[in-house]
Scaffold this motif. Structure first.
Motif, mmCIF file in Angstrom:
data_model
loop_
_atom_site.group_PDB
_atom_site.id
_atom_site.type_symbol
_atom_site.label_atom_id
_atom_site.label_comp_id
_atom_site.label_asym_id
_atom_site.label_seq_id
_atom_site.Cartn_x
_atom_site.Cartn_y
_atom_site.Cartn_z
ATOM 1 N N TYR A 193 84.337 66.818 -60.252
ATOM 2 C CA TYR A 193 85.348 67.572 -59.192
ATOM 3 C C TYR A 193 85.211 68.731 -59.134
ATOM 4 C CZ TYR A 193 89.798 69.986 -58.250
ATOM 5 O OH TYR A 193 90.713 70.960 -57.718
ATOM 6 N N SER A 210 89.601 65.185 -50.718
ATOM 7 C CA SER A 210 91.093 64.564 -50.942
ATOM 8 C C SER A 210 91.103 63.300 -51.889
ATOM 9 C CB SER A 210 91.858 64.349 -49.751
ATOM 10 O OG SER A 210 93.169 63.715 -49.985
ATOM 11 N N GLY A 211 90.032 62.375 -51.467
ATOM 12 C CA GLY A 211 90.037 61.239 -52.099
ATOM 13 C C GLY A 211 89.561 61.227 -53.352
ATOM 14 N N ARG A 259 88.844 53.641 -58.468
ATOM 15 C CA ARG A 259 89.926 54.646 -57.702
ATOM 16 C C ARG A 259 89.332 55.135 -56.537
ATOM 17 N NH1 ARG A 259 93.317 52.035 -57.531
ATOM 18 N NH2 ARG A 259 94.378 53.838 -56.526
ATOM 19 N N ALA A 313 89.699 64.146 -55.442
ATOM 20 C CA ALA A 313 90.681 64.803 -56.181
ATOM 21 C C ALA A 313 91.741 63.957 -56.724
ATOM 22 C CB ALA A 313 91.207 66.027 -55.478
ATOM 23 N N THR A 314 92.432 62.893 -55.983
ATOM 24 C CA THR A 314 93.285 61.950 -56.262
ATOM 25 C C THR A 314 92.604 60.817 -57.408
ATOM 26 O OG1 THR A 314 94.048 62.111 -53.868
ATOM 27 C CG2 THR A 314 95.009 60.071 -55.316
ATOM 28 N N ALA A 315 91.389 60.488 -57.017
ATOM 29 C CA ALA A 315 90.943 59.614 -57.928
ATOM 30 C C ALA A 315 90.805 60.372 -59.413
ATOM 31 C CB ALA A 315 89.572 59.041 -57.558
ATOM 32 N N ALA A 345 92.366 58.113 -47.916
ATOM 33 C CA ALA A 345 92.481 59.906 -47.203
ATOM 34 C C ALA A 345 91.832 59.779 -45.841
ATOM 35 C CB ALA A 345 91.608 60.399 -48.341
ATOM 36 N N THR A 400 90.976 55.540 -53.027
ATOM 37 C CA THR A 400 91.652 56.795 -52.466
ATOM 38 C C THR A 400 90.565 57.288 -51.470
ATOM 39 O OG1 THR A 400 90.152 57.868 -54.316
ATOM 40 C CG2 THR A 400 92.493 57.274 -54.952
ATOM 41 N N GLY A 453 92.255 62.745 -60.713
ATOM 42 C CA GLY A 453 93.681 62.729 -61.433
ATOM 43 C C GLY A 453 94.397 61.542 -62.092
ATOM 44 N N GLN A 454 94.110 60.594 -61.147
ATOM 45 C CA GLN A 454 94.604 59.294 -61.892
ATOM 46 C C GLN A 454 93.599 58.615 -62.807
ATOM 47 O OE1 GLN A 454 94.039 56.694 -58.069
ATOM 48 N NE2 GLN A 454 95.976 57.462 -57.233
ATOM 49 N N GLU A 495 93.593 69.298 -57.230
ATOM 50 C CA GLU A 495 93.867 69.207 -55.722
ATOM 51 C C GLU A 495 92.833 69.503 -55.050
ATOM 52 O OE1 GLU A 495 96.807 73.038 -54.475
ATOM 53 O OE2 GLU A 495 97.691 70.979 -55.030
#
Length: 552
Positions: free
Chosen positions: A305, A503-504, A435, A506-508, A443, A439, A510-511, A367
């Motif tokens: 990330y 964006s995808g 993910r 960062a979301t993945a 995104a 994601t 975090g999950q 993020e």
């Protein structure tokens, strides 16, 4: 702080020929430093390896998993080897194997060769690790064992967190090969100290459970392969009727057969199950699994990330965790001494509680355009948590071990710890890739809304065919504009694609970190469930300096 000497401190448990028990720590700590360093140093180089060896993220994940897998599955038998032939010769052989294969890793020119070299490097790590804990347990008197474990724990904590920092520096200045070449001078110094300082300890006749070895190796390989490669096969068929889930279930069944076999053969087993009749030993193993899972579960996705989404260089990405590395080095010795005064469960529980807070904090701040300083603070606190865990947890696990089971107990504890790393590596790679497949398209759909109608479908079709790992260059990466997009929209389409990938990702990430947080909660519960045993309530019998006869 001065260390106790043989004449002023408590008597050693083994004949050290007048030397202080502290004299055994330099080679043990140097060897263990390399082992723990190599569990995390590769993470910072993942984007570089993807690019320079033309590999996928899942394939590069095997660079860690191959090392951790061979490391974990052999710990039980190498603990017994230490009992059978003595910790000193087994440690030295492992040190030689580890150092030589570090050179092979650096010279590898393909992802396949690197994975193979890492697997053999894990054999060297497995030979060394049980001997470090076993020798400390057998050499230091109970009143000083917590302090010695504190030094050992400081090395483990600092090495684990220093891995990304040192790796970032080496990748950026010298090349990824040097994250392995750095082991060579350290290994040579450790060998000199090992031949000079390590004592010859009494050995105990042991049989070797070859059936148990086979079952544990096959079971772990099937489980890890299924978890890590599942997404590559869309969690469906691999060959003919054989599916990913069949492989995972088969691995679980083989491991269940391993446990049954260990129960059947009793004290001759690789893993004497009677060790787990001690409540704190069992719970320490659960906690050890959780903390090693967490170390892998945090660093693998987090370092990707930092470089891919935030566009940091390997060195700058590594420096995000530098504060935690320094803090851990200060906290770990204090935690070791504290475990000589208060029940280890409270120190361990505090460490787990801090790590749960840290991971939850990271999930909240990760993020696409996060401030680096918003990440530095939780990673610094992460160093406090790890510093509180390693030595008190080892002390809690080994408190009730006698001289004849020191090797088997150390092997069992280190095995469950490293299995946490193996399963963590496989599970995190599996979850991250799984993910990402959800994601990034989501995104992309959002980003497509900002494009003119004529460019939206070509944009979505083109992004669906792109491997997100090609964006490992961070913010400087470009998106190949798909056919059918007008030239005047090319820059807008490329920018939207990069935004969607960031964006995808960062979301993945975090999950994926939520999975790590859940495992840390399990570790916290295990720590709180331990008995609050007063330090030194269990005194390990003194070991006679005479050598026991060895039978074949």
């Amino acid at each position: 702080m001065s260390h106790p000497t043989a004449t002023t401190g408590p008597p050693a448990l083994a004949d050290l020929h007048g030397r202080s028990p502290w004299s055994v720590l330099p080679p043990l700590c140097l060897g263990f430093f390399m082992i723990m360093l190599d569990t995390t140093i590769v993470n910072i180089a993942v984007p570089t390896l993807v690019r320079e060896l033309d590999a996928s993220i899942a394939a590069v994940g095997w660079v860690n998993s191959a090392y951790l897998l061979s490391f974990a599955v052999l710990l039980l038998v190498t603990g017994r080897l230490g009992d059978r032939f003595g910790p000193r010769p087994v440690f030295i052989v492992g040190l030689v194997v580890f150092t030589v294969t570090s050179v092979a890793c650096g010279l590898a020119d393909s992802i396949g060769l690197l994975i193979a070299a890492r697997a053999v490097q894990g054999v060297g790590a497995a030979l060394m690790t049980p001997q470090t804990m076993s020798m400390i347990t057998r050499v230091f008197p109970p009143a000083k064992r917590g302090a010695a474990m504190g030094v050992w724990g400081a090395v483990a904590g600092v090495a684990t967190i220093t891995g990304p920092v040192l790796g970032g520096l080496l990748v950026e200045t010298a090349g990824w090969e040097y994250i392995f070449f750095i082991n060579v001078p350290v290994g040579l110094v450790a060998l000199w100290f090992a031949f000079r300082n390590l004592p010859v300890l009494a050995t105990h006749a042991r049989t070797f459970d070859l059936v148990g070895v086979a079952l544990s190796v096959v079971g772990m390989f099937l489980l890890v392969f299924g978890l890590q490669e599942g997404d590559a096969y869309a969690w469906g068929a691999i060959v003919g009727p054989v599916t990913v889930w069949m492989i995972i279930v088969a691995g679980a069944l083989v491991l269940a057969a391993f446990v049954w076999w260990q129960h059947r053969i009793g004290d001759e087993a690789l893993l004497p199950l009677r060790l787990f009749h001690v409540r704190n030993f069992s719970l320490s193993n659960v906690a050890g699994f959780a903390v090693t899972f967490a170390m892998t579960g945090i660093f693998f996705p987090f370092t990707i990330y930092l470089q891919l989404v935030l566009g940091l260089s390997p060195l700058r990405a590594a420096l995000v965790g530098a504060g935690g590395s320094l803090v851990s080095g200060f906290v770990a010795p204090v935690a070791g001494r504290l475990s000589d005064r208060v029940p280890a469960k409270w120190v361990v529980a505090t460490g787990f509680a801090i790590l749960v807070v840290v991971v939850t904090w990271l999930v909240a701040v990760i993020e696409p355009e996060a401030s680096v300083w918003h990440l530095v603070w939780p990673m610094t606190l992460f160093g406090v948590g790890t510093g509180l865990l390693f030595s008190p947890l080892a002390a809690a696990a080994t408190a009730g071990l006698d001289q004849r089971t020191a090797g088997a107990g150390a092997g069992a504890f280190n095995t469950t710890r490293q299995i946490g790393g193996v399963v963590g590596s496989a599970a995190v790679v599996a979850m991250l890739t799984s993910r990402l497949s959800a994601t990034i398209p989501a995104a992309a759909a959002d980003a497509a809304g900002s494009l003119p109608a004529a460019a939206r479908q070509p944009f979505l079709d083109g992004l669906a065919k792109v491997d997100a790992s090609q964006f490992s260059g961070g913010s400087g990466a470009t998106f190949p504009v798909p056919p059918g997009v007008p030239a005047q929209l090319a820059e807008q389409v490329s920018s939207a694609a990069l935004q969607a990938v960031h964006s995808g990702f960062a979301t993945a990430v975090g999950q994926t970190l939520l999975l790590t947080a859940a495992v840390l909660v399990v570790g916290l519960v295990a720590a709180l469930a331990m008995n609050a045993i007063r330090p030194h309530a269990h005194v390990v019998p003194l070991e006679a300096p005479s050598r026991e006869p060895v039978t074949s």
